[in-house]
Design an enzyme around this catalytic site. Structure first.
Site, short mmCIF file in Angstrom:
data_model
loop_
_atom_site.label_atom_id
_atom_site.label_comp_id
_atom_site.label_asym_id
_atom_site.label_seq_id
_atom_site.Cartn_x
_atom_site.Cartn_y
_atom_site.Cartn_z
N ILE A 35 0.91 -1.15 0.00
CA ILE A 35 0.00 0.00 0.00
C ILE A 35 0.95 1.20 0.00
O ILE A 35 1.52 1.55 1.02
CB ILE A 35 -0.94 0.01 1.22
CG1 ILE A 35 -1.83 -1.24 1.21
CG2 ILE A 35 -1.79 1.28 1.22
CD1 ILE A 35 -2.75 -1.37 2.42
N PRO A 36 1.15 1.81 -1.17
CA PRO A 36 2.31 2.68 -1.40
C PRO A 36 2.25 4.09 -0.79
O PRO A 36 2.15 5.10 -1.49
CB PRO A 36 2.38 2.74 -2.93
CG PRO A 36 0.95 2.60 -3.36
CD PRO A 36 0.34 1.64 -2.38
N CYS A 37 2.38 4.16 0.52
CA CYS A 37 2.40 5.47 1.19
C CYS A 37 3.65 6.26 0.83
O CYS A 37 3.66 7.49 0.99
CB CYS A 37 2.26 5.30 2.70
SG CYS A 37 3.45 4.19 3.45
N HIS A 38 4.68 5.60 0.31
CA HIS A 38 5.89 6.32 -0.10
C HIS A 38 5.62 7.24 -1.30
O HIS A 38 6.40 8.14 -1.57
CB HIS A 38 7.02 5.34 -0.43
CG HIS A 38 6.72 4.40 -1.54
ND1 HIS A 38 5.98 3.24 -1.36
CD2 HIS A 38 7.04 4.43 -2.87
CE1 HIS A 38 5.86 2.60 -2.51
NE2 HIS A 38 6.51 3.31 -3.44
#
Length: 151
Positions: free
Chosen positions: A114-117
């Site tokens: 889950i690409p919070c970056h």
């Protein structure tokens, strides 16, 4: 819960499975390891991602949380590989404050998948909850070819 670990360019990672879904990704190695089809497939996909050969993950994810958090995770997963959005962009879409988005990013139990970056501050990188902090965030963005967005 079942776990599997792998080495990555941003440090050792452990993924956790419960009831047939990935529930967590943490920095560090676990002493417990279990070989399930889902964990082996997810480790394989993460290795492909880190080699630059995979852009989109497909695995059953169960981060848990409130209705807001579910909408938030869906918004993160909708950010394409190699692109970014700001905390403010997502806040506007979900009708909450940018601070709420920043806090939700920090509480994401399954970073990378889950690409919070891919979420940045309006005038900079913002934070990152993974080990290595902002340096790990930069490494992930560079891997995805989004480094030009940082200049």
């Amino acid at each position: 819960m079942k776990a599997a670990s792998l080495n990555s360019p941003v440090g050792p990672l452990t993924i956790w499975e419960d009831a047939g879904s990935i529930t967590r990704l943490e920095w560090g190695k676990s002493d417990e390891t279990t070989e399930t089809l889902l964990l082996c497939d997810t480790v394989r996909k993460l290795k492909l991602y880190f080699s630059g050969a995979l852009e989109n993950f497909s695995a059953p994810l169960a981060p848990g949380g409130t209705a807001f958090q579910e909408k938030f995770y869906a918004a993160l997963c909708a950010i394409p590989y190699g692109e970014t959005r700001t905390y403010g962009d997502i806040a506007q879409d979900l009708d909450v404050s940018a601070q709420a988005i920043g806090q939700a990013c920090g509480a994401n139990p399954i970073p990378i998948l889950i690409p919070c970056h891919r979420v940045l501050a309006a005038n900079g990188l913002g934070g990152f909850s993974g080990a290595g902090g902002v340096e790990a965030k930069v490494a992930l963005l560079k891997l995805e070819g989004a480094a030009s967005l940082l200049i």
